[in-house]
Design a protein around this motif. Structure first.
Motif, PDB file in Angstrom:
ATOM      1  N   PHE A   1       0.836  -1.208   0.000  1.00 27.65           N
ATOM      2  CA  PHE A   1       0.000   0.000   0.000  1.00 27.65           C
ATOM      3  C   PHE A   1       0.869   1.256   0.000  1.00 27.65           C
ATOM      4  O   PHE A   1       0.669   2.167  -0.809  1.00 27.65           O
ATOM      5  CB  PHE A   1      -0.912  -0.025   1.224  1.00 27.65           C
ATOM      6  CG  PHE A   1      -1.841   1.157   1.327  1.00 27.65           C
ATOM      7  CD1 PHE A   1      -3.016   1.203   0.590  1.00 27.65           C
ATOM      8  CD2 PHE A   1      -1.542   2.219   2.163  1.00 27.65           C
ATOM      9  CE1 PHE A   1      -3.881   2.290   0.684  1.00 27.65           C
ATOM     10  CE2 PHE A   1      -2.392   3.313   2.258  1.00 27.65           C
ATOM     11  CZ  PHE A   1      -3.572   3.338   1.527  1.00 27.65           C
TER      12      PHE A   1
ATOM     13  N   TYR B   1      -2.059  -5.263  -2.972  1.00 32.72           N
ATOM     14  CA  TYR B   1      -2.634  -5.022  -1.648  1.00 32.72           C
ATOM     15  C   TYR B   1      -4.093  -5.473  -1.613  1.00 32.72           C
ATOM     16  O   TYR B   1      -4.532  -6.127  -0.653  1.00 32.72           O
ATOM     17  CB  TYR B   1      -2.512  -3.534  -1.317  1.00 32.72           C
ATOM     18  CG  TYR B   1      -3.126  -3.147   0.008  1.00 32.72           C
ATOM     19  CD1 TYR B   1      -2.485  -3.453   1.203  1.00 32.72           C
ATOM     20  CD2 TYR B   1      -4.340  -2.464   0.062  1.00 32.72           C
ATOM     21  CE1 TYR B   1      -3.037  -3.092   2.427  1.00 32.72           C
ATOM     22  CE2 TYR B   1      -4.900  -2.103   1.277  1.00 32.72           C
ATOM     23  CZ  TYR B   1      -4.247  -2.415   2.450  1.00 32.72           C
ATOM     24  OH  TYR B   1      -4.801  -2.069   3.652  1.00 32.72           O
TER      25      TYR B   1
ATOM     26  N   THR C   1      -9.120   1.819  -1.454  1.00 37.19           N
ATOM     27  CA  THR C   1      -7.855   1.779  -2.188  1.00 37.19           C
ATOM     28  C   THR C   1      -8.055   2.088  -3.665  1.00 37.19           C
ATOM     29  O   THR C   1      -7.141   2.565  -4.345  1.00 37.19           O
ATOM     30  CB  THR C   1      -7.185   0.397  -2.018  1.00 37.19           C
ATOM     31  OG1 THR C   1      -7.069   0.113  -0.622  1.00 37.19           O
ATOM     32  CG2 THR C   1      -5.802   0.370  -2.633  1.00 37.19           C
TER      33      THR C   1
END
Length: 281
Positions: free
Chosen positions: A72, A94, A104
């Motif tokens: 990340f 991730y 994300t």
């Protein structure tokens, strides 16, 4: 009007590299050492030493592949280096292990946006909105993506959708000056100068040091051949952004139109030096 993309429709595209780890050589694992390397990487990240941070994030992962958090942060480091393909790859890895972390997708969308891949940026921002439906910056970025796609495809529907999304971002954050400025720019292209000026002035009310809004406000007056009105905001833009060669060129043009030939020559010469090219009025 808004198209939503289901998670299942995009996973195959995002996670095509899922089995890459099977090809890696066996490395002696050390979770404790991995943690230390990760902390070292984060310190380097804070110091804006992004290449070094990436090196230690990678080493941290090799020593403890169960710990996917470094991916990340490594994605963010790659974004800082404008390596958006690598950033997307890290964020995808991730998400392979944390598929519920749909926020994300906001960062993946930002990288696609910076690559002018507006279609995938739109998909990602819609996915991110599922977990953050009240994030004004998500609507702002989604508006930029629709505006970019609309310009690429000459699609008026996408441009109108962008206006709607900019307004949505303003509803959630009334101080989002960039949204007012961008809406003004769209109206400027549409030659709706009244709406353009109104939005540029709102952006300036929020931030009186927002040089882009002064520049655009000046252009709205220029397009109407109101050269004297255009001069005041453009001079303000110059004061705020004195290294912008385009501002000096526009000032040269305005001075020429206002019969101030000497000042026009001075500004034109400055613009030539800054832009590194010969321009004529």
């Amino acid at each position: 009007m808004r198209r939503l993309f289901q998670l299942s429709n995009i996973q195959t595209f995002f996670f095509s590299l899922k089995n890459k780890h099977q090809q890696k050589k066996e490395i002696q694992k050390s979770p404790e050492e991995s943690k230390k390397l990760f902390q070292q990487a984060q310190q380097l990240h804070k110091e804006n030493q992004f290449e070094e941070a990436i090196f230690y994030y990678s080493k941290s992962i090799k020593l403890d592949e169960k710990n996917i958090t470094p991916y990340f942060y490594m994605g963010h480091a790659y974004q800082k280096l404008y390596n958006h393909k690598q950033a997307i790859d890290c964020f995808q890895k991730y998400l392979e292990n944390k598929p519920k972390e749909t926020a994300t997708y906001k960062y993946i969308g930002q990288s696609f946006l910076n690559m002018s891949n507006f279609e995938n940026a739109i998909k990602c921002f819609h996915l991110a909105l599922k977990s953050s439906p009240d994030d004004p910056l998500l609507y702002y970025n989604l508006a930029i993506a629709y505006e970019g796609q609309g310009e690429q495809k000459e699609n008026k529907e996408d441009i109108n959708k962008a206006i709607m999304l900019y307004h949505k971002s303003i509803m959630l954050d009334k101080n989002l000056k960039e949204s007012f400025n961008n809406v003004g720019s769209i109206y400027l292209q549409k030659k709706d100068y009244s709406q353009a000026i109104q939005n540029f002035e709102k952006a300036i009310q929020i931030d009186k040091s927002f040089s882009d809004a002064y520049f655009n406000l000046s252009q709205a007056y220029v397009n109407q051949e109101k050269y004297q009105e255009a001069l005041i905001p453009l001079e303000k833009a110059k004061d705020l952004d004195p290294e912008n060669g385009q501002i000096y060129y526009n000032l040269a043009f305005l001075c020429y139109k206002l019969d101030n030939q000497q000042k026009a020559k001075e500004y034109l010469e400055i613009s030539k030096q800054m832009l590194g090219q010969e321009n004529e009025i």
